[in-house]
Write a protein that holds these residues in place. Sequence first.
Motif, PDB file in Angstrom:
ATOM      1  N   UNK A  16      35.504  34.553  26.286  1.00 38.66           N
ATOM      2  CA  UNK A  16      36.247  34.094  27.455  1.00 38.66           C
ATOM      3  C   UNK A  16      37.342  35.130  27.687  1.00 38.66           C
ATOM      4  N   UNK A  17      37.197  35.928  28.750  1.00 39.02           N
ATOM      5  CA  UNK A  17      38.128  37.021  29.042  1.00 39.02           C
ATOM      6  C   UNK A  17      38.574  36.964  30.491  1.00 39.02           C
ATOM      7  N   UNK A  18      39.783  37.445  30.781  1.00 39.69           N
ATOM      8  CA  UNK A  18      40.187  37.562  32.182  1.00 39.69           C
ATOM      9  C   UNK A  18      39.251  38.523  32.923  1.00 39.69           C
ATOM     10  N   UNK A  19      38.794  38.107  34.083  1.00 43.63           N
ATOM     11  CA  UNK A  19      37.860  38.930  34.857  1.00 43.63           C
ATOM     12  C   UNK A  19      38.409  40.332  35.091  1.00 43.63           C
ATOM     13  N   UNK A  20      39.719  40.428  35.341  1.00 49.44           N
ATOM     14  CA  UNK A  20      40.316  41.734  35.596  1.00 49.44           C
ATOM     15  C   UNK A  20      40.143  42.719  34.460  1.00 49.44           C
ATOM     16  N   UNK A  21      40.035  42.226  33.221  1.00 50.14           N
ATOM     17  CA  UNK A  21      39.856  43.116  32.076  1.00 50.14           C
ATOM     18  C   UNK A  21      38.447  43.683  31.999  1.00 50.14           C
ATOM     19  N   UNK A  22      37.475  42.987  32.564  1.00 54.10           N
ATOM     20  CA  UNK A  22      36.081  43.411  32.430  1.00 54.10           C
ATOM     21  C   UNK A  22      35.391  43.590  33.778  1.00 54.10           C
ATOM     22  N   UNK A  23      36.163  43.628  34.854  1.00 49.64           N
ATOM     23  CA  UNK A  23      35.587  43.723  36.197  1.00 49.64           C
ATOM     24  C   UNK A  23      34.622  44.903  36.317  1.00 49.64           C
ATOM     25  N   UNK A  24      35.005  46.071  35.808  1.00 47.17           N
ATOM     26  CA  UNK A  24      34.128  47.251  35.909  1.00 47.17           C
ATOM     27  C   UNK A  24      32.799  47.033  35.187  1.00 47.17           C
ATOM     28  N   UNK A  33      28.127  37.102  33.470  1.00 42.99           N
ATOM     29  CA  UNK A  33      28.783  35.796  33.328  1.00 42.99           C
ATOM     30  C   UNK A  33      27.714  34.770  32.989  1.00 42.99           C
ATOM     31  N   UNK A  34      27.908  34.073  31.880  1.00 40.41           N
ATOM     32  CA  UNK A  34      26.901  33.082  31.477  1.00 40.41           C
ATOM     33  C   UNK A  34      27.202  31.699  32.039  1.00 40.41           C
ATOM     34  N   UNK A  35      28.431  31.441  32.454  1.00 40.20           N
ATOM     35  CA  UNK A  35      28.801  30.168  33.082  1.00 40.20           C
ATOM     36  C   UNK A  35      29.595  30.476  34.360  1.00 40.20           C
ATOM     37  N   UNK A  36      28.929  30.978  35.386  1.00 47.53           N
ATOM     38  CA  UNK A  36      29.660  31.433  36.582  1.00 47.53           C
ATOM     39  C   UNK A  36      30.407  30.327  37.314  1.00 47.53           C
ATOM     40  N   UNK A  39      35.569  28.446  34.713  1.00 50.84           N
ATOM     41  CA  UNK A  39      36.558  29.459  34.317  1.00 50.84           C
ATOM     42  C   UNK A  39      37.593  28.796  33.426  1.00 50.84           C
ATOM     43  N   UNK A  40      38.266  29.595  32.655  1.00 54.88           N
ATOM     44  CA  UNK A  40      39.288  29.084  31.750  1.00 54.88           C
ATOM     45  C   UNK A  40      40.547  28.708  32.513  1.00 54.88           C
ATOM     46  N   UNK A  41      41.476  28.076  31.820  1.00 58.76           N
ATOM     47  CA  UNK A  41      42.723  27.665  32.468  1.00 58.76           C
ATOM     48  C   UNK A  41      43.587  28.870  32.822  1.00 58.76           C
ATOM     49  N   UNK A  42      44.387  28.717  33.870  1.00 57.31           N
ATOM     50  CA  UNK A  42      45.351  29.758  34.221  1.00 57.31           C
ATOM     51  C   UNK A  42      46.403  29.825  33.121  1.00 57.31           C
ATOM     52  N   UNK A  43      46.845  31.028  32.821  1.00 58.50           N
ATOM     53  CA  UNK A  43      47.845  31.206  31.773  1.00 58.50           C
ATOM     54  C   UNK A  43      49.033  31.961  32.344  1.00 58.50           C
ATOM     55  N   UNK A  44      50.238  31.485  32.042  1.00 55.71           N
ATOM     56  CA  UNK A  44      51.431  32.164  32.568  1.00 55.71           C
ATOM     57  C   UNK A  44      51.652  33.512  31.863  1.00 55.71           C
ATOM     58  N   UNK A  45      52.354  34.376  32.551  1.00 55.05           N
ATOM     59  CA  UNK A  45      52.718  35.675  31.996  1.00 55.05           C
ATOM     60  C   UNK A  45      54.235  35.766  32.043  1.00 55.05           C
ATOM     61  N   UNK A  69      49.469  42.920  39.813  1.00 56.00           N
ATOM     62  CA  UNK A  69      48.693  41.716  39.478  1.00 56.00           C
ATOM     63  C   UNK A  69      48.342  40.947  40.748  1.00 56.00           C
ATOM     64  N   UNK A  70      49.242  40.932  41.726  1.00 57.35           N
ATOM     65  CA  UNK A  70      48.951  40.246  42.987  1.00 57.35           C
ATOM     66  C   UNK A  70      47.775  40.911  43.708  1.00 57.35           C
ATOM     67  N   UNK A  71      47.661  42.239  43.605  1.00 59.75           N
ATOM     68  CA  UNK A  71      46.561  42.965  44.258  1.00 59.75           C
ATOM     69  C   UNK A  71      45.293  42.971  43.411  1.00 59.75           C
ATOM     70  N   UNK A  72      45.418  42.803  42.090  1.00 62.42           N
ATOM     71  CA  UNK A  72      44.296  42.879  41.155  1.00 62.42           C
ATOM     72  C   UNK A  72      44.306  41.661  40.235  1.00 62.42           C
ATOM     73  N   UNK A  73      43.953  40.489  40.741  1.00 62.81           N
ATOM     74  CA  UNK A  73      44.014  39.279  39.918  1.00 62.81           C
ATOM     75  C   UNK A  73      43.224  39.448  38.621  1.00 62.81           C
ATOM     76  N   UNK A  74      43.798  38.968  37.530  1.00 67.48           N
ATOM     77  CA  UNK A  74      43.134  39.086  36.225  1.00 67.48           C
ATOM     78  C   UNK A  74      42.114  37.992  35.998  1.00 67.48           C
TER      79      UNK A  74
END
Length: 75
Positions: A16-24, A33-36, A39-45, A69-74
């Motif tokens: 379970x990874x943020x999409x932004x980390x593995x988008x490429x 994605x095995x469960x499209x 998605x996991x819960x939102x996590x604060x930064x 982050x606003x332009x490239x959601x994780x």
Amino acid sequence: RIRPVLVLAAGSGVALLPTGFVRNLLEARQLVRVLPEWSGPAMPLHAIYTDRRMPARLRLLLDHLRDWIARNPLG
């Protein structure tokens, strides 16, 4: 040192990874994605600093990260 994402791309696991980390890798079809529909819960930064006054360069960095982050959601 083995990078966990490379192990996943080699077909050896599920994560379970943020999409932004593995988008490429997703776009290159190296990961799937095995469960499209799920998605996991939102996590604060949070940014924590030790000085009472925020240095200007730290403010610039935090503003840059917020905008990036606003332009490239994780998620």
